[in-house]
Design a protein around this motif. Structure first.
Motif, short mmCIF file in Angstrom:
data_model
loop_
_atom_site.label_atom_id
_atom_site.label_comp_id
_atom_site.label_asym_id
_atom_site.label_seq_id
_atom_site.Cartn_x
_atom_site.Cartn_y
_atom_site.Cartn_z
N GLY A 183 36.20 36.05 40.53
CA GLY A 183 36.07 34.82 41.45
C GLY A 183 34.48 34.21 42.45
N LEU A 184 33.52 35.11 41.61
CA LEU A 184 32.15 35.76 42.30
C LEU A 184 31.40 33.97 41.14
CD1 LEU A 184 30.25 38.44 43.57
CD2 LEU A 184 31.85 36.81 44.47
N LEU A 185 32.19 33.90 40.17
CA LEU A 185 31.12 33.18 39.10
C LEU A 185 31.59 31.95 39.40
CD1 LEU A 185 32.05 35.60 36.29
CD2 LEU A 185 29.84 35.27 36.41
N PRO A 186 30.51 30.99 39.12
CA PRO A 186 31.09 28.97 38.42
C PRO A 186 32.44 29.20 38.35
CG PRO A 186 29.20 29.56 38.66
CD PRO A 186 29.72 31.09 38.20
N ARG A 187 32.90 27.81 39.10
CA ARG A 187 34.27 27.57 37.57
C ARG A 187 34.08 27.29 36.65
NH1 ARG A 187 37.16 31.03 40.38
NH2 ARG A 187 37.89 29.84 42.30
N LEU A 188 34.92 26.90 35.76
CA LEU A 188 34.26 26.57 34.64
C LEU A 188 34.92 25.45 34.59
CD1 LEU A 188 36.79 29.58 32.65
CD2 LEU A 188 34.33 28.68 32.38
N THR A 189 34.09 24.77 33.23
CA THR A 189 33.95 23.35 33.39
C THR A 189 35.13 23.24 32.34
OG1 THR A 189 32.49 23.33 31.66
CG2 THR A 189 31.58 23.06 33.33
N GLU A 190 35.46 21.74 31.18
CA GLU A 190 36.32 21.37 30.97
C GLU A 190 36.46 22.34 29.46
OE1 GLU A 190 39.43 17.48 29.82
OE2 GLU A 190 37.41 17.30 31.21
N SER A 191 35.41 21.18 29.24
CA SER A 191 35.09 22.04 27.40
C SER A 191 34.62 23.76 27.72
CB SER A 191 33.83 21.63 26.95
OG SER A 191 32.48 22.61 28.17
N GLU A 192 34.04 24.33 28.45
CA GLU A 192 34.72 25.89 28.31
C GLU A 192 35.81 26.79 28.69
OE1 GLU A 192 30.01 26.99 30.92
OE2 GLU A 192 32.00 26.76 32.40
N SER A 193 36.71 25.81 29.77
CA SER A 193 38.28 26.24 30.02
C SER A 193 38.90 26.01 28.64
CB SER A 193 39.09 25.36 31.28
OG SER A 193 40.14 25.45 30.77
N LEU A 194 38.85 25.31 27.98
CA LEU A 194 39.19 24.80 26.52
C LEU A 194 38.94 25.91 25.78
CD1 LEU A 194 39.24 20.74 25.58
CD2 LEU A 194 41.83 22.30 25.83
N GLU A 195 37.37 26.26 25.81
CA GLU A 195 37.18 27.41 25.03
C GLU A 195 37.61 28.68 25.18
OE1 GLU A 195 32.30 28.79 23.43
OE2 GLU A 195 32.73 26.93 24.76
N VAL A 196 38.08 28.82 26.28
CA VAL A 196 38.42 30.19 27.23
C VAL A 196 39.95 30.21 27.08
CG1 VAL A 196 39.42 31.52 29.17
CG2 VAL A 196 36.90 30.63 28.99
N ARG A 197 40.51 29.16 26.70
CA ARG A 197 41.89 28.89 26.38
C ARG A 197 42.56 29.66 24.77
NH1 ARG A 197 46.73 29.08 29.84
NH2 ARG A 197 46.12 28.17 31.85
N ALA A 198 41.08 28.77 24.02
CA ALA A 198 41.36 29.08 22.78
C ALA A 198 41.27 30.29 21.98
CB ALA A 198 40.19 28.08 22.02
N ILE A 199 40.64 31.29 22.29
CA ILE A 199 40.74 32.77 22.90
C ILE A 199 41.75 33.09 22.38
CG2 ILE A 199 39.23 35.12 22.44
CD1 ILE A 199 36.85 33.62 23.51
N PRO A 200 42.76 33.37 23.70
CA PRO A 200 44.50 34.02 24.23
C PRO A 200 45.23 32.81 22.49
CG PRO A 200 43.35 33.50 26.19
CD PRO A 200 42.24 32.93 25.02
N SER A 201 44.98 32.27 22.61
CA SER A 201 45.43 31.09 22.14
C SER A 201 45.54 31.79 20.01
CB SER A 201 45.23 30.17 21.69
OG SER A 201 45.79 29.34 20.80
N LEU A 202 44.18 31.63 19.89
CA LEU A 202 43.90 32.51 18.17
C LEU A 202 44.66 34.29 18.28
CD1 LEU A 202 42.05 31.42 15.84
CD2 LEU A 202 40.61 33.15 16.89
#
Length: 506
Positions: A237-256
């Motif tokens: 919660g202290l880290l900067p919010r994810l950008t849209e491209s970072e958000s997709l990258e973060v989602r792609a890993i649990p999808s995999l």
């Protein structure tokens, strides 16, 4: 007669187009498959043949010579990803007038077929759609249950189906047989655990802020009742919010991994948090190349990896951690496959000070030899990867009625400003955080005066830090300067960084 259908090969977060070419020629019924061993005519082809027979189009598998050429001839590691493409290629070659070739142009087909023709979801849909976009494709057909996941990718036309028959009807010209993604509302502001819930822990709270601002790995050591795990949980919660491209990258890993939550999905801005128990194996951290499944390190990408009771980690697990923590990338291979995934994560190591978990040092009942061995491991394990060490003794004499505790959002604003300054400073060198900058570049960019270097020189002479530790201490001092909006660390920043380093002691 022949036809071509396209699917995707997914390896990590990258992908390549896979073409399935079906040729139907007169002769005795037979099937020849040229391609990777995972697509040879065993259980998968039998499943596809049953689905073709059940699709309701009045014909089954062609009673002729069927040749399937699958290229490129490398396995994807994801079971069932290419079933739909295989079935469509065979049926399009069988009835070219019913499924015209132009209808298949530019279309990517993803999904596993059940023997009765139902289209079932598979893991890795999101990275597959991202890869299809990168290859210039604009239309993807996926199982209906994966529609919301695939729709996370912008500038793409996503269609969903629940049966092979619906896909064939659409390819035949019936444009309203497939589903389109439903509108998904924007996600609410993150409402998870907040730093304001923590009372006391003033030193540890400051260490979390510095670690978040500079991307520095840290360790927290204290009594069992200190709540070190609760502190680690509040770091994302202290880290900067994810950008849209970072958000997709973060989602792609649990999808995999096949762990993406079901139901309506929206773009996320919160960072991942992955907790690793001390009994975890090296494979659990690295993942599997054979099945293309990511481990804990990749799942913590752009977030926080919490190593609980880190002195008790197995040696093989520790060896597996070192390179990914340094390089920000996981590479795992076997004889036939290579899996490469990002893991730009912030590691938090936590442990009790003693084996008996006494609330205070005076109450410790550990045998002296065991206590000495444990404290040696506290100091030694992954020490070269850690920039900040805090022995946390929460102040239980005050703060019970305190109302001035900062929230995660307030700290996050300072962290975001510090990270923005660091990213601007190192942009031409390709770095975004101070922790990733090589020591030579750091010293070149921040030459210290005799007065500023005096604390480091004194610590080196007394043997409290090593040369490597001195370089890492300078990186932490630069982060502290960024937090106060300065362009150059001063003597006070260096002294504070030495205290956060722990002077070489756990």
């Amino acid at each position: 007669m022949g036809a071509v259908a396209c699917s995707m090969i997914v390896r990590g977060l990258t992908g390549h187009l896979r073409e399935v070419v079906a040729e139907i020629t007169p002769g005795l019924p037979s099937l020849t498959v040229t391609g990777p061993s995972e697509d040879q005519p065993h259980a998968r082809i039998a499943r596809v043949r049953a689905a073709v027979a059940s699709c309701g189009w009045g014909w089954g598998w062609p009673q002729a010579r069927v040749t399937l050429t699958i290229s490129p001839p490398v396995g994807s590691g994801i079971e069932g990803m290419h079933d739909l493409a295989l079935a469509v290629a065979v049926l399009a070659a069988t009835a070219p007038a019913t499924i015209p070739a132009p209808r298949l142009d530019g279309v990517v087909l993803l999904g596993e077929l059940a023997p009765d023709g139902r289209l079932r979801p598979v893991r890795g849909i999101l990275p597959a759609v991202l890869a299809a976009r990168d290859h210039g494709r604009t239309l993807v057909i996926v199982p209906r249950e994966s529609l919301a996941e695939a729709a996370l990718v912008p500038v793409m036309t996503i269609l969903g189906a629940d049966h092979l028959g619906a896909v064939l009807a659409w390819l035949g010209g019936a444009d309203h047989t497939l589903d389109v993604p439903a509108a998904v509302p924007a996600p609410p502001e993150f409402t998870g655990v907040d730093l304001s819930d923590v009372r006391g822990h003033y030193r540890a709270r400051w260490a979390l802020e510095v670690a978040a601002a500079g991307g520095h790995h840290l360790r927290l050591i204290g009594p069992p009742a200190a709540g070190l795990g609760a502190l680690a949980q509040r770091l994302p919660g202290l880290l900067p919010r994810l950008t849209e491209s970072e958000s997709l990258e973060v989602r792609a890993i649990p999808s995999l991994a096949g762990t993406l939550p079901e139901g309506p999905l929206a773009s996320i801005t919160a960072r991942p948090y992955v907790e690793v128990h001390h009994s975890s194996s090296a494979r659990a951290l690295l993942g599997s190349a054979a099945s293309a499944r990511p481990g804990a390190l990749a799942r913590a990408h752009l977030g926080v990896l919490h190593l609980e009771s880190y002195p008790d980690l197995h040696q093989r697990t520790l060896d597996a951690l070192r390179s990914p923590l340094d390089d920000g990338e996981v590479v795992v291979a076997n004889r036939d496959n290579l899996l490469r995934l990002p893991c730009d994560t912030l590691a938090v190591l936590t442990s009790a000070e003693c084996l008996c978990h006494a609330a205070r040092d005076a109450a410790c009942a550990c045998p002296p030899a065991a206590k000495r061995r444990h404290r040696e491991r506290l100091h030694r394990v992954l020490a070269e990867r850690v920039d900040i060490t805090i022995r946390d003794n929460p102040d239980d004499r005050g703060g019970f009625g305190e109302d001035s505790r900062e929230t995660s959002a307030e700290v996050r604003r300072r962290v975001t400003a510090a990270r923005t300054a660091a990213a601007a400073r190192w942009r031409e060198h390709g770095y975004t955080t101070n922790a990733r900058v090589p020591s030579s570049l750091l010293r070149q960019h921040f030459p210290l005066s005799r007065t500023e270097a005096a604390p480091l020189e004194a610590a080196l002479r007394e043997g409290r830090i090593t040369r490597h530790s001195a370089d890492r201490t300078l990186a932490v001092a630069v982060t502290i300067a960024d937090l106060r909006g300065a362009d150059h660390p001063n003597t006070h920043d260096i002294v504070e960084a030495l205290h956060l380093h722990g002077f070489g002691r756990p």
